[in-house]
Design an enzyme around this catalytic site. Structure first.
Site, PDB file in Angstrom:
ATOM      1  NE  ARG A  51     -11.506  50.920 -23.931  1.00 54.36           N
ATOM      2  CZ  ARG A  51     -10.602  51.793 -24.327  1.00 54.36           C
ATOM      3  NH1 ARG A  51     -10.998  52.956 -24.814  1.00 54.36           N
ATOM      4  NH2 ARG A  51      -9.321  51.549 -24.258  1.00 54.36           N
ATOM      5  CE  LYS A 148       3.013  55.376  -8.737  1.00 55.20           C
ATOM      6  NZ  LYS A 148       4.401  55.342  -8.417  1.00 55.20           N
ATOM      7  CG  HIS A 178       2.090  49.870  -3.700  1.00 53.81           C
ATOM      8  ND1 HIS A 178       2.262  50.708  -4.755  1.00 53.81           N
ATOM      9  CD2 HIS A 178       3.264  49.216  -3.546  1.00 53.81           C
ATOM     10  CE1 HIS A 178       3.483  50.570  -5.220  1.00 53.81           C
ATOM     11  NE2 HIS A 178       4.117  49.674  -4.514  1.00 53.81           N
ATOM     12  CE  LYS A 182       6.382  47.994  -0.498  1.00 53.01           C
ATOM     13  NZ  LYS A 182       6.334  46.650  -1.080  1.00 53.01           N
ATOM     14  CD  GLU A 216      11.354  51.528  -9.003  1.00 51.29           C
ATOM     15  OE1 GLU A 216      10.335  50.835  -9.064  1.00 51.29           O
ATOM     16  OE2 GLU A 216      11.462  52.635  -9.580  1.00 51.29           O
ATOM     17  CG  ASP A 235       6.790  56.953 -11.117  1.00 50.66           C
ATOM     18  OD1 ASP A 235       5.564  56.721 -11.181  1.00 50.66           O
ATOM     19  OD2 ASP A 235       7.651  56.049 -11.152  1.00 50.66           O
ATOM     20  CG  HIS A 240       5.776  55.257  -3.643  1.00 49.74           C
ATOM     21  ND1 HIS A 240       4.462  54.965  -3.372  1.00 49.74           N
ATOM     22  CD2 HIS A 240       5.984  54.842  -4.913  1.00 49.74           C
ATOM     23  CE1 HIS A 240       3.910  54.401  -4.432  1.00 49.74           C
ATOM     24  NE2 HIS A 240       4.807  54.327  -5.385  1.00 49.74           N
ATOM     25  CE  LYS A 331      10.951  54.038 -12.819  1.00 52.70           C
ATOM     26  NZ  LYS A 331      10.589  52.963 -11.896  1.00 52.70           N
TER      27      LYS A 331
HETATM   28  P1  NAD Z   1      -3.739  49.087 -18.302  1.00 50.66           P
HETATM   29  O1  NAD Z   1      -3.587  49.936 -19.498  1.00 50.66           O
HETATM   30  O2  NAD Z   1      -3.060  47.756 -18.253  1.00 50.66           O
HETATM   31  O3  NAD Z   1      -5.292  48.800 -18.072  1.00 50.66           O
HETATM   32  C1  NAD Z   1      -6.263  49.786 -18.243  1.00 50.66           C
HETATM   33  C2  NAD Z   1      -7.644  49.178 -18.029  1.00 50.66           C
HETATM   34  O4  NAD Z   1      -8.589  50.238 -18.198  1.00 50.66           O
HETATM   35  C3  NAD Z   1      -8.032  48.088 -19.028  1.00 50.66           C
HETATM   36  O5  NAD Z   1      -8.762  47.098 -18.340  1.00 50.66           O
HETATM   37  C4  NAD Z   1      -8.959  48.803 -19.997  1.00 50.66           C
HETATM   38  O6  NAD Z   1      -9.949  47.968 -20.574  1.00 50.66           O
HETATM   39  C5  NAD Z   1      -9.623  49.790 -19.070  1.00 50.66           C
HETATM   40  N1  NAD Z   1     -10.172  50.937 -19.799  1.00 50.66           N
HETATM   41  C6  NAD Z   1      -9.508  51.826 -20.576  1.00 50.66           C
HETATM   42  N2  NAD Z   1     -10.385  52.727 -21.105  1.00 50.66           N
HETATM   43  C7  NAD Z   1     -11.606  52.398 -20.631  1.00 50.66           C
HETATM   44  C8  NAD Z   1     -12.917  52.929 -20.804  1.00 50.66           C
HETATM   45  N3  NAD Z   1     -13.155  53.996 -21.556  1.00 50.66           N
HETATM   46  N4  NAD Z   1     -13.919  52.338 -20.152  1.00 50.66           N
HETATM   47  C9  NAD Z   1     -13.728  51.246 -19.373  1.00 50.66           C
HETATM   48  N5  NAD Z   1     -12.524  50.697 -19.180  1.00 50.66           N
HETATM   49  C10 NAD Z   1     -11.477  51.251 -19.798  1.00 50.66           C
HETATM   50  O7  NAD Z   1      -3.331  49.992 -17.059  1.00 50.66           O
HETATM   51  P2  NAD Z   1      -2.792  49.520 -15.624  1.00 50.66           P
HETATM   52  O8  NAD Z   1      -1.322  49.328 -15.696  1.00 50.66           O
HETATM   53  O9  NAD Z   1      -3.621  48.403 -15.122  1.00 50.66           O
HETATM   54  O10 NAD Z   1      -3.003  50.830 -14.750  1.00 50.66           O
HETATM   55  C11 NAD Z   1      -4.278  51.307 -14.317  1.00 50.66           C
HETATM   56  C12 NAD Z   1      -4.072  52.546 -13.439  1.00 50.66           C
HETATM   57  O11 NAD Z   1      -3.343  52.178 -12.275  1.00 50.66           O
HETATM   58  C13 NAD Z   1      -3.268  53.643 -14.107  1.00 50.66           C
HETATM   59  O12 NAD Z   1      -3.746  54.891 -13.661  1.00 50.66           O
HETATM   60  C14 NAD Z   1      -1.866  53.443 -13.575  1.00 50.66           C
HETATM   61  O13 NAD Z   1      -1.114  54.627 -13.558  1.00 50.66           O
HETATM   62  C15 NAD Z   1      -2.165  52.967 -12.183  1.00 50.66           C
HETATM   63  N6  NAD Z   1      -1.108  52.148 -11.599  1.00 50.66           N
HETATM   64  C16 NAD Z   1      -0.672  51.031 -12.235  1.00 50.66           C
HETATM   65  C17 NAD Z   1       0.317  50.260 -11.640  1.00 50.66           C
HETATM   66  C18 NAD Z   1       0.789  48.983 -12.299  1.00 50.66           C
HETATM   67  O14 NAD Z   1       1.639  48.327 -11.692  1.00 50.66           O
HETATM   68  N7  NAD Z   1       0.311  48.622 -13.469  1.00 50.66           N
HETATM   69  C19 NAD Z   1       0.869  50.634 -10.405  1.00 50.66           C
HETATM   70  C20 NAD Z   1       0.391  51.782  -9.778  1.00 50.66           C
HETATM   71  C21 NAD Z   1      -0.590  52.530 -10.385  1.00 50.66           C
END
Ligand code: NAD
Length: 484
Positions: A51, A148, A178, A182, A216, A235, A240, A331
């Site tokens: 965005r 996830k 993920h 591994k 963790e 979670d 996992h 955790k």
């Molecule tokens: P985040 O909040 O850091 O990033 C979200 C991203 O989505 C941003 O780039 C934002 O600009 C974009 N976004 C939000 N609304 C939008 C829209 N309407 N149009 C276009 N882009 C939009 O989130 P994250 O931590 O990167 O996680 C992303 C997904 O991955 C989530 O579903 C989360 O549960 C999953 N996930 C994250 C992790 C992690 O380690 N961060 C691990 C496993 C799974």
């Protein structure tokens, strides 16, 4: 021994949520490391789409910072960073409106693998899938990757599957767990199905029980809102730990091919008995010298969300009848450690007499940290003094045989993203697997809610609530230590 890099054809990879935490911390550094390894060609393009109204140059600056933090070793080479950044572009786009989509369409090229990584919250999966179709962005070689959490329960997972299925074939959908990327998890399959040694013993006749621990040290900081709704069961356990259980318990597939492997995993989940309430322990970290308690961090003084769960599961089939699987995850525990312990039975009769003590073999598969496999065997303690027995580890970390490179295995995301490009779904969850896992999980959570169950407190930095020890003690067993 040098690892073989089999280059892939040029591809376009669109990362929706490209500015987010997951993209910047995991996906982009993984792509960079594969680029440095020479795995993908120069004609490839990585397109961040999110965005934020960034230019490509500003996005490249962001990526450059992330590489410094999350790929510190390789990002010391300025030529490599420069070459990688030249292949990175950015499109500002909104998943929920038409903004930016025409620009994305112009950026993509035909006749090559086109992967769309949904690194965004699940509520955007449907809108993204719809817009990819509406703007005719999917070609014959399109894949979509979803992260996830895949649903919150069976009903929402079904709805999500149906939404994706309305726009893509199952063969195009890559659901990431993920843990499956591994190196040691794949090694587990190699050890089981590539050797004669283990498979004949891999059943209830020789295995006493199996322990799967994912511990963790981190808490829930920064993820409070999500975690309050999820808890450890949703979670970690539903995905996992369930996936690890499947790989340990499944029958040998006829081939190492995506559907053959996933069919066998699915059979395991479907063979799981419902978990009895007295075979499950929920916990919540309560603070102490090592930090704040869950309720304080979550900002909810009455929260009953569990940050720890331990349970005893049974796979009701010929191979595993009567062999318990003990699973635990939590955790704010004493150490970060993911280990599977296959605990073999004692020898049926000791020829060395009572004083030699009881000894049994154990196969430990360590996922993190220090990936590796150890087999504990019983030998004679060296020296004089009669037949004293001692258990020693036979370390299969393979460093000596395979060289130092084996000590630095690729990150799970490196393998998984390249598998997406290659079109290999073996290490990704199929829709029916995810639904079956929820079908097993849902009644457990519903039971807690119906009984008004409150998780048992445990001290931060401990091994979890005392009741989890009792779960084992009642069965005359004990957990292996949680060691870093
Ligand atoms: P985040 O909040 O850091 O990033 C979200 C991203 O989505 C941003 O780039 C934002 O600009 C974009 N976004 C939000 N609304 C939008 C829209 N309407 N149009 C276009 N882009 C939009 O989130 P994250 O931590 O990167 O996680 C992303 C997904 O991955 C989530 O579903 C989360 O549960 C999953 N996930 C994250 C992790 C992690 O380690 N961060 C691990 C496993 C799974």
């Amino acid at each position: 021994m040098v690892s073989r890099v089999i280059p892939v054809d040029p591809f376009d990879l669109v990362i929706f949520g490209g500015t987010g935490d997951l993209a910047q911390r995991k996906i982009v550094p993984a792509l960079f490391r594969r680029y440095c390894a020479g795995q993908w060609p120069n004609a490839t393009r990585i397109i961040g789409a999110a965005r934020a109204g960034l230019t490509t140059d500003a996005f490249r600056d962001m990526v450059s910072d992330s590489l410094r933090k999350h790929a510190p070793k390789r990002s010391k080479d300025p030529e490599a960073v420069k070459g990688f950044l030249q292949r990175v572009e950015y499109v500002a786009l909104d998943a929920l409106s038409e903004d930016g989509w025409a620009q994305l369409a112009k950026t993509l090229r035909t006749e090559r693998v086109r992967a769309f990584y949904f690194s965004v919250g699940p509520r955007l999966f449907g809108p993204l899938a719809e817009r990819i179709r509406a703007h005719d962005l999917a070609n014959a070689q399109t894949r979509i990757v979803v992260e996830k959490p895949f649903g919150h329960d069976l009903e929402s997972a079904r709805a999500l599957n149906a939404t994706l299925a309305a726009h893509f074939d199952e063969g195009q959908i890559y659901r990431i767990d993920h843990y499956l990327g591994k190196e040691t998890v794949q090694n587990l399959m190699a050890v089981r199905f590539g050797n004669m040694l283990f498979e004949p013993l891999w059943n209830s006749q020789y295995v006493d029980h199996i322990q799967i621990t994912v511990a963790e040290t981190v808490g829930i900081d920064g993820r409070e809102e999500y975690y309050e709704r999820a808890g450890a069961m949703r979670d970690m356990m539903q995905n996992h730990l369930m996936q690890l259980l499947c790989l340990i318990a499944m029958e040998p597939p006829a081939k190492f091919d995506p559907d053959a492997v996933r069919d066998e995993k699915l059979k395991v989940i479907r063979a799981l008995d419902p978990v009895e309430p007295h075979h499950i322990v929920r916990g919540q970290f309560a603070g102490g010298a090592n930090g704040r308690g869950y309720r304080e961090v979550a900002g909810n003084p009455r929260s009953t969300t569990e940050s720890y769960v331990a349970l005893r599961a049974h796979v009701s089939n010929w191979r595993w009848a009567g062999t318990p699987f003990y699973l635990r995850t939590g955790k704010e525990l004493v150490a970060r450690s993911s280990v599977i312990n296959v605990m073999f039975k004692d020898a049926p009769h000791s020829i060395f007499g009572e004083e030699a003590g009881r000894h049994a073999n154990a196969l430990s598969i360590r996922l993190q940290p220090n990936e590796g496999i150890t087999l504990t065997v019983t030998i004679k303690e060296p020296g004089q003094g009669g037949m004293r027995l001692v258990d020693v580890p036979l370390d299969m970390s393979f460093a000596e045989a395979l060289g130092p490179e084996s000590q630095d295995p690729p990150d799970a995301y490196e393998r998984l993203v390249m598998d997406v490009i290659r079109g290999n779904q073996t290490l990704f969850m199929r829709g029916d697997e995810v639904e079956a896992a929820w079908a097993w999980t849902d009644p457990i959570i519903a039971g807690w809610q119906a009984r008004g169950d409150v998780p048992k407190p445990y001290e931060n930095g401990s091994t979890g609530p005392g009741d989890a020890e009792l779960l084992m003690k009642r069965d005359h067993r004990r957990w292996q230590g949680i060691n870093p």
